[in-house]
Scaffold this motif. Sequence first.
Motif, PDB file in Angstrom:
ATOM      1  N   LEU A  12     -39.169  29.007  35.168  1.00  0.00           N
ATOM      2  CA  LEU A  12     -38.390  29.848  34.250  1.00  0.00           C
ATOM      3  C   LEU A  12     -38.593  29.331  32.825  1.00  0.00           C
ATOM      4  N   ASP A  13     -38.161  30.117  31.862  1.00  0.00           N
ATOM      5  CA  ASP A  13     -38.165  29.632  30.486  1.00  0.00           C
ATOM      6  C   ASP A  13     -37.249  28.419  30.406  1.00  0.00           C
ATOM      7  N   ARG A  14     -37.687  27.412  29.668  1.00  0.00           N
ATOM      8  CA  ARG A  14     -36.920  26.159  29.456  1.00  0.00           C
ATOM      9  C   ARG A  14     -36.722  25.346  30.735  1.00  0.00           C
ATOM     10  N   SER A  15     -37.681  25.460  31.649  1.00  0.00           N
ATOM     11  CA  SER A  15     -37.564  24.669  32.884  1.00  0.00           C
ATOM     12  C   SER A  15     -38.203  23.296  32.736  1.00  0.00           C
ATOM     13  N   GLY A  16     -38.781  23.036  31.566  1.00  0.00           N
ATOM     14  CA  GLY A  16     -39.392  21.717  31.320  1.00  0.00           C
ATOM     15  C   GLY A  16     -40.889  21.692  31.581  1.00  0.00           C
ATOM     16  N   LYS A  17     -41.496  22.865  31.748  1.00  0.00           N
ATOM     17  CA  LYS A  17     -42.934  22.947  32.060  1.00  0.00           C
ATOM     18  C   LYS A  17     -43.802  22.249  31.039  1.00  0.00           C
ATOM     19  N   SER A  18     -43.556  22.570  29.765  1.00  0.00           N
ATOM     20  CA  SER A  18     -44.473  22.060  28.743  1.00  0.00           C
ATOM     21  C   SER A  18     -44.390  20.541  28.631  1.00  0.00           C
ATOM     22  N   THR A  19     -43.172  19.999  28.757  1.00  0.00           N
ATOM     23  CA  THR A  19     -43.000  18.541  28.730  1.00  0.00           C
ATOM     24  C   THR A  19     -43.738  17.911  29.904  1.00  0.00           C
ATOM     25  N   GLN A  20     -43.557  18.488  31.085  1.00  0.00           N
ATOM     26  CA  GLN A  20     -44.192  17.915  32.273  1.00  0.00           C
ATOM     27  C   GLN A  20     -45.714  18.078  32.219  1.00  0.00           C
ATOM     28  N   ALA A  21     -46.178  19.193  31.662  1.00  0.00           N
ATOM     29  CA  ALA A  21     -47.633  19.391  31.542  1.00  0.00           C
ATOM     30  C   ALA A  21     -48.218  18.319  30.625  1.00  0.00           C
ATOM     31  N   ALA A  22     -47.515  18.009  29.533  1.00  0.00           N
ATOM     32  CA  ALA A  22     -48.004  16.994  28.583  1.00  0.00           C
ATOM     33  C   ALA A  22     -48.008  15.610  29.236  1.00  0.00           C
ATOM     34  N   ARG A  23     -46.990  15.330  30.052  1.00  0.00           N
ATOM     35  CA  ARG A  23     -46.924  14.019  30.730  1.00  0.00           C
ATOM     36  C   ARG A  23     -48.027  13.888  31.773  1.00  0.00           C
ATOM     37  N   LEU A  24     -48.274  14.990  32.464  1.00  0.00           N
ATOM     38  CA  LEU A  24     -49.331  14.969  33.476  1.00  0.00           C
ATOM     39  C   LEU A  24     -50.693  14.753  32.817  1.00  0.00           C
TER      40      LEU A  24
END
Length: 225
Positions: A12-24
């Motif tokens: 969903l929007d604001r589910s933390g995807k972009s943060t987790q993608a950057a960490r990965l």
Amino acid sequence: MTRGAFIVIEGLDRSGKSTQAARLLERIEAASKSVQLLKFPDRSTPIGQLIDSYLRSRSDMDDHTIHLLFSANRWEISSKIKSLLESGTTIICDRYAFSGIAFSASKALIEESSPPSSSPLTYEWCRAPDVSLPAPDLTLFLDISPEQAARQREGYGEERYEKLEMQARVREVFARIGKEIGAEGWVTIDAGRSREEVEKDIWEKVSPLVEGVNGPVNALWNDLL
Ligand code: DGP
């Protein structure tokens, strides 16, 4: 011969995807592997700029038209995806075709109460333009309730789809897609926990793939043709 793995992160929007993608991305780089982070919609292309203007409600568009533009935005990057994978680069992709179905079909369902359309955006109609795109090897669905997602960050509601009713529908459609893809290709991660816990679970699923994947890049939903 091995190739790079194609890993998609959805949610969903604001589910933390972009943060987790950057960490990965950082983790895979730290393992000295070739890796690239992509994001859809890619707002940098001419098609992406039309999408950006729509999402910020600066322009309006027929639902079918915007749906096809989102899909075209993926197709315009698809040969790059294929060649990166074949050259041994792992791809992390922040959203993909599954968002295409989840958001467009949900919008149509929410608006059912308005005069019925003679050409509704059904689940199947929304899936059709993305048939044959490069298929992910693994999709990580970051699952969070719309209410918790809305509390995650300031500015919720600024973009077109950021409304609780809509996000609840989106979550249901994602659940259907996950069931259809099956446990081999779709993993649901509880994203309502701390960033560190989510990151740990993601790494557990992804680390076996970063050594490389055997076989050609598959085509998404080609069994439907
Ligand atoms: P993001 O940049 O990840 O915040 O995504 C922008 C918004 O666009 C988000 O609300 C999800 C939505 N979206 C992403 N891909 C598609 C798509 O293919 N079709 C539709 N209708 N919406 C999408």
